[in-house]
Write a protein that holds these residues in place. Sequence first.
Motif, PDB file in Angstrom:
ATOM      1  N   LEU A  76      34.625  20.509  -3.323  1.00 55.44           N
ATOM      2  CA  LEU A  76      33.418  19.781  -3.728  1.00 55.44           C
ATOM      3  C   LEU A  76      33.690  18.317  -4.051  1.00 55.44           C
ATOM      4  O   LEU A  76      33.040  17.422  -3.518  1.00 55.44           O
ATOM      5  N   VAL A  77      34.643  18.062  -4.931  1.00 55.25           N
ATOM      6  CA  VAL A  77      34.874  16.682  -5.373  1.00 55.25           C
ATOM      7  C   VAL A  77      35.339  15.783  -4.236  1.00 55.25           C
ATOM      8  O   VAL A  77      34.772  14.698  -4.032  1.00 55.25           O
ATOM      9  N   PRO A  78      36.366  16.158  -3.445  1.00 54.77           N
ATOM     10  CA  PRO A  78      36.744  15.289  -2.325  1.00 54.77           C
ATOM     11  C   PRO A  78      35.602  15.049  -1.352  1.00 54.77           C
ATOM     12  O   PRO A  78      35.419  13.927  -0.870  1.00 54.77           O
ATOM     13  N   ALA A  79      34.815  16.079  -1.070  1.00 54.18           N
ATOM     14  CA  ALA A  79      33.711  15.925  -0.123  1.00 54.18           C
ATOM     15  C   ALA A  79      32.681  14.929  -0.634  1.00 54.18           C
ATOM     16  O   ALA A  79      32.226  14.047   0.098  1.00 54.18           O
ATOM     17  N   MET A  80      32.307  15.067  -1.898  1.00 60.69           N
ATOM     18  CA  MET A  80      31.310  14.154  -2.464  1.00 60.69           C
ATOM     19  C   MET A  80      31.869  12.738  -2.553  1.00 60.69           C
ATOM     20  O   MET A  80      31.158  11.757  -2.306  1.00 60.69           O
ATOM     21  N   ALA A  81      33.136  12.621  -2.932  1.00 60.88           N
ATOM     22  CA  ALA A  81      33.740  11.293  -3.067  1.00 60.88           C
ATOM     23  C   ALA A  81      33.805  10.569  -1.726  1.00 60.88           C
ATOM     24  O   ALA A  81      33.466   9.385  -1.627  1.00 60.88           O
ATOM     25  N   VAL A  82      34.254  11.274  -0.692  1.00 63.81           N
ATOM     26  CA  VAL A  82      34.372  10.659   0.629  1.00 63.81           C
ATOM     27  C   VAL A  82      32.988  10.271   1.162  1.00 63.81           C
ATOM     28  O   VAL A  82      32.789   9.165   1.669  1.00 63.81           O
ATOM     29  N   ALA A  83      32.033  11.190   1.048  1.00 62.25           N
ATOM     30  CA  ALA A  83      30.682  10.902   1.539  1.00 62.25           C
ATOM     31  C   ALA A  83      30.058   9.727   0.785  1.00 62.25           C
ATOM     32  O   ALA A  83      29.429   8.850   1.380  1.00 62.25           O
ATOM     33  N   ALA A  85      31.662   7.256  -0.933  1.00 60.91           N
ATOM     34  CA  ALA A  85      32.351   5.998  -0.640  1.00 60.91           C
ATOM     35  C   ALA A  85      31.914   5.447   0.714  1.00 60.91           C
ATOM     36  O   ALA A  85      31.678   4.237   0.858  1.00 60.91           O
ATOM     37  N   THR A  86      31.788   6.313   1.720  1.00 56.14           N
ATOM     38  CA  THR A  86      31.366   5.874   3.052  1.00 56.14           C
ATOM     39  C   THR A  86      29.954   5.309   3.016  1.00 56.14           C
ATOM     40  O   THR A  86      29.677   4.223   3.550  1.00 56.14           O
ATOM     41  N   VAL A 160      40.156  13.614  -6.021  1.00 56.46           N
ATOM     42  CA  VAL A 160      39.692  12.548  -5.135  1.00 56.46           C
ATOM     43  C   VAL A 160      40.874  12.032  -4.319  1.00 56.46           C
ATOM     44  O   VAL A 160      41.907  11.661  -4.880  1.00 56.46           O
ATOM     45  N   PRO A 161      40.781  12.007  -2.975  1.00 51.16           N
ATOM     46  CA  PRO A 161      41.913  11.566  -2.143  1.00 51.16           C
ATOM     47  C   PRO A 161      42.329  10.125  -2.483  1.00 51.16           C
ATOM     48  O   PRO A 161      41.484   9.300  -2.837  1.00 51.16           O
ATOM     49  N   PRO A 162      43.628   9.813  -2.370  1.00 52.86           N
ATOM     50  CA  PRO A 162      44.102   8.456  -2.694  1.00 52.86           C
ATOM     51  C   PRO A 162      43.385   7.361  -1.912  1.00 52.86           C
ATOM     52  O   PRO A 162      43.043   6.316  -2.488  1.00 52.86           O
ATOM     53  N   ALA A 163      43.160   7.571  -0.628  1.00 50.69           N
ATOM     54  CA  ALA A 163      42.471   6.541   0.156  1.00 50.69           C
ATOM     55  C   ALA A 163      41.059   6.310  -0.360  1.00 50.69           C
ATOM     56  O   ALA A 163      40.577   5.170  -0.404  1.00 50.69           O
ATOM     57  N   THR A 164      40.397   7.390  -0.773  1.00 50.29           N
ATOM     58  CA  THR A 164      39.046   7.252  -1.320  1.00 50.29           C
ATOM     59  C   THR A 164      39.077   6.576  -2.683  1.00 50.29           C
ATOM     60  O   THR A 164      38.182   5.804  -3.024  1.00 50.29           O
ATOM     61  N   CYS A 165      40.121   6.857  -3.485  1.00 49.11           N
ATOM     62  CA  CYS A 165      40.276   6.162  -4.776  1.00 49.11           C
ATOM     63  C   CYS A 165      40.378   4.659  -4.564  1.00 49.11           C
ATOM     64  O   CYS A 165      39.772   3.872  -5.306  1.00 49.11           O
ATOM     65  N   ASN A 166      41.153   4.247  -3.552  1.00 47.77           N
ATOM     66  CA  ASN A 166      41.265   2.818  -3.259  1.00 47.77           C
ATOM     67  C   ASN A 166      39.915   2.235  -2.854  1.00 47.77           C
ATOM     68  O   ASN A 166      39.550   1.125  -3.253  1.00 47.77           O
TER      69      ASN A 166
END
Length: 395
Positions: A76-83, A85-86, A160-166
């Motif tokens: 859930l968290v990575p999916a929401m974070a990536v979506a 951020a994009t 949250v993935p590192p690239a998304t954190c950046n």
Amino acid sequence: MEATKLVDTSLTLDGRLLLRSGSMVGAARIIGGDEHVDLHVRPKIGIARLLWLLGYARDPRGWRTEPVGLTPEHDLVPAMAVAFATATYQALAPGLLQGYRTVEEALPLVRGRLREADQLRTRPGLALPVEVRYDDYDTDIPENQILLSAVRRLHRLPGVPPATCNALHRIAAALADVTPLTAGAPIPEASSNRFNNRYQPALRLARLILAGESIEHSHGSTLAAGFVFDLNTVFEDWLTTALRHAVETRYGGTVTGQHQMHLDRDRRLPLVRPDITWWHGRQCLAVIDAKYKAPGNTPPRDDIYQLLAYCTTLNLPRGHLVYASAGAESVTYQLTGSGVHIVVHRFDLAAPVTHLHEQIEKVAEAITSVEVASGVSATPTAGPDAAVKDGGYPS
């Protein structure tokens, strides 16, 4: 781990810790000393469908289809974070949105309008500074505040993935002059218009992120922090919104959630609020209860008893149970003695969105056709709630 609300814990006979998930999904980080454990509970219906249900409940016009690019394997968290951020990068690419906002402050000169009452109350007899109110045109507006608050929320979540954190750090830097929302305060309205239309996809995701229940728990040297959704509430909110849209648009009246009722005329026996009711003025014409569970071959007796109490209190000949479960067509049970009919509907939440819309239309038709088909006319509900101002009924 139970403090995270994501799982129940128990010990097996050989001393192992057994985790059992319930209706909560999300992520949490449990920190004890120098070690931590990340706990993720993924919904069976998939992340994309969960986000669609959450979004549709808040804005059925803005969530026509599921978010693309998400698979059932996503957490859930990575999916929401990536979506998020994009979508936010795309929203901010042409530049930060600006707008007018009302500012009240004390200045060494007069700007806008003088707040005379505040001036006399805080600085009687003093000429400066001056309490004023004026409109300022800048980036510190609700749209940007919502985005920044969502960024800050994601920064505190595990997974949250590192690239998304950046990417989130860069978004926060772009919003450096924006004030984040106060914790616990209502999320401001930012209705869609031609100026903020490019922000809408990011704002919809930001509202979902801010709507998730926060976990902040400390016990001794153990700390738990995370982000969860209750699927019972998700299903109920989606069903309420979907039926409201289907019923009110075609049949009129008002579909409302969580209507307060009492079993007795003296209002001393409060009844658990029904999930959904349909009204014409002060007449209740239908009651619907949403259950995020599989009922098996027959619905549990507690569910039947609960709906029977609703029908008795509201003077209705029929009630509807809606389960989040794949199954056959609707089944009707006529209860002995009372003559009340209980109609059981099943929704397969993993089915295509078009199928869900078709099922909603079928339930809406079943709810609204009973009056014509049976010749029954629901009478206004009198008694316990009739004396409340405005009748205690939806307007």
